[in-house]
Design an enzyme around this catalytic site. Structure first.
Site, short mmCIF file in Angstrom:
data_model
loop_
_atom_site.label_atom_id
_atom_site.label_comp_id
_atom_site.label_asym_id
_atom_site.label_seq_id
_atom_site.Cartn_x
_atom_site.Cartn_y
_atom_site.Cartn_z
N ASP A 195 -61.18 33.94 23.68
CA ASP A 195 -61.81 34.83 24.45
C ASP A 195 -62.67 33.82 25.58
OD1 ASP A 195 -62.89 37.30 25.64
OD2 ASP A 195 -64.76 36.78 24.30
N SER A 196 -63.30 34.40 26.62
CA SER A 196 -64.13 33.52 27.31
C SER A 196 -65.69 33.49 26.58
CB SER A 196 -64.58 34.45 28.73
OG SER A 196 -65.13 35.70 28.28
N CYS A 252 -58.97 38.90 25.55
CA CYS A 252 -60.04 39.28 26.63
C CYS A 252 -59.12 39.79 27.69
CB CYS A 252 -60.38 37.60 27.19
SG CYS A 252 -61.28 37.62 28.99
N GLU A 298 -73.26 37.98 24.75
CA GLU A 298 -73.63 36.57 24.32
C GLU A 298 -74.75 35.98 23.99
OE1 GLU A 298 -71.09 34.10 24.89
OE2 GLU A 298 -69.51 35.67 25.00
N CYS A 307 -63.58 45.72 27.59
CA CYS A 307 -63.76 44.26 27.37
C CYS A 307 -64.12 44.22 25.89
CB CYS A 307 -65.14 43.90 27.97
SG CYS A 307 -65.88 42.18 27.89
N HIS A 356 -66.12 42.17 24.33
CA HIS A 356 -67.53 42.14 23.99
C HIS A 356 -67.89 43.35 24.01
CE1 HIS A 356 -67.10 38.38 26.02
NE2 HIS A 356 -68.31 38.05 25.72
#
Length: 287
Positions: A11-12, A74, A154, A186, A188
């Site tokens: 994932d990013s 992602c 994040e 997403c 996240h």
């Protein structure tokens, strides 16, 4: 056939930990390598070519460490990179598809919402699944987008006044339009579940694809003879391209026992009591 190599997860940043949690539930005996490209997060605002390049470099790093398969956890990277990755690497590459289909099947109001990143909205994958499952069923799809939510997760601020303020701004139009299902587009965003419920109560049923991806990954490994030994508990090694100390703090929060998708739920493996968990295995890597 037994293959003891790890399963890679990319994932990013830390969003893919929501997918990793489901993978560990479905595959408790497998070892995992989780790679978060925190040096370049968020990737949604980057060019199509740069997204593909960053994803390619990350998957190459996981392949070099012996990954037998990689889950691209992602939505943006999946939307732009899967065909390229599958042509380049001789291992299963599993991507994400926004969970529009189950949302369409579950809606009672005939209106669903999709909370996505700019990159996911720019790609064709989301538009394709909306056309395939929602338009043909006569279900209205409302889209919400924010550049602020991924950085908040994040930073370990998924459950914060700042996150709730952003969610209130972007999701109120969907609530006013009677959307009753909210697709989390997403990885996240499952960690924002607590904040969404704090602001909107039971207005939305939250829908994401992580459990379905985990089941699909288990099936792919089984069909390919790639399942690992079934007599030991699997491990996770975390790899990050950015600040390891910052990543360690956020990972410790998001993977703490009983916390999943922003809510307190039963831990994925074993009772809450017992010996203390092993220290997180976290390394800095270059891709």
């Amino acid at each position: 056939m037994i293959n003891s190599g790890p399963v890679g997860v990319f994932d990013s940043g830390v969003g893919g930990l929501s997918v990793l949690a489901e993978l560990r539930r479905a595959l408790p005996h497998e070892d995992f390598l989780y790679l978060g490209d925190t040096a370049h997060v968020p990737i949604g605002a980057r060019s199509d070519e740069e997204i593909r390049d960053l994803t390619d470099r990350a998957v190459a790093a996981l392949h070099a460490r012996g990954a037998k398969a990689v889950v691209v956890a992602c939505n943006t990277a999946s939307a732009f990179s899967l065909s390229h990755l599958r042509s380049r690497f001789d291992m299963p590459i599993i991507g994400l598809v926004p969970a529009v289909k189950p949302a369409v099947q579950a809606t009672r109001s005939g209106t669903i919402g999709v909370l996505a990143t700019p990159g996911t909205l720019r790609g064709t994958l989301l538009a394709d699944v909306i056309q395939q499952f929602a338009v043909t069923a006569g279900v209205r799809v409302l889209q919400a987008v924010s550049r602020d939510l991924v950085p908040l997760v994040e930073a370990g601020l998924a459950d914060s006044p700042q996150a709730r303020a952003v969610l209130r701004e972007v999701l109120t139009p969907l609530a006013d339009a009677q959307a009753d299902q909210l697709v989390l587009g997403c990885t996240h965003y499952p960690f924002l579940a607590g904040s969404i419920h704090a602001e909107f109560g039971d207005t939305f049923t939250l829908v994401d694809s992580s459990a379905a991806v985990a089941r699909h990954t288990r099936d792919v490994l089984n069909r390919g003879g790639l399942l690992g030994p079934q007599h030991t508990a699997g491990t996770v090694t975390y790899l990050f391209t950015g600040d390891v100390d910052a990543a360690r703090r956020v990972v410790a929060t998001l993977t703490s026992p009983g916390v999943h998708n922003g809510q307190h739920l039963p831990a994925a493996a074993g009772p809450a009591s017992g010996p203390a968990p092993a220290p997180l295995r976290i390394e800095r890597v270059r891709t």
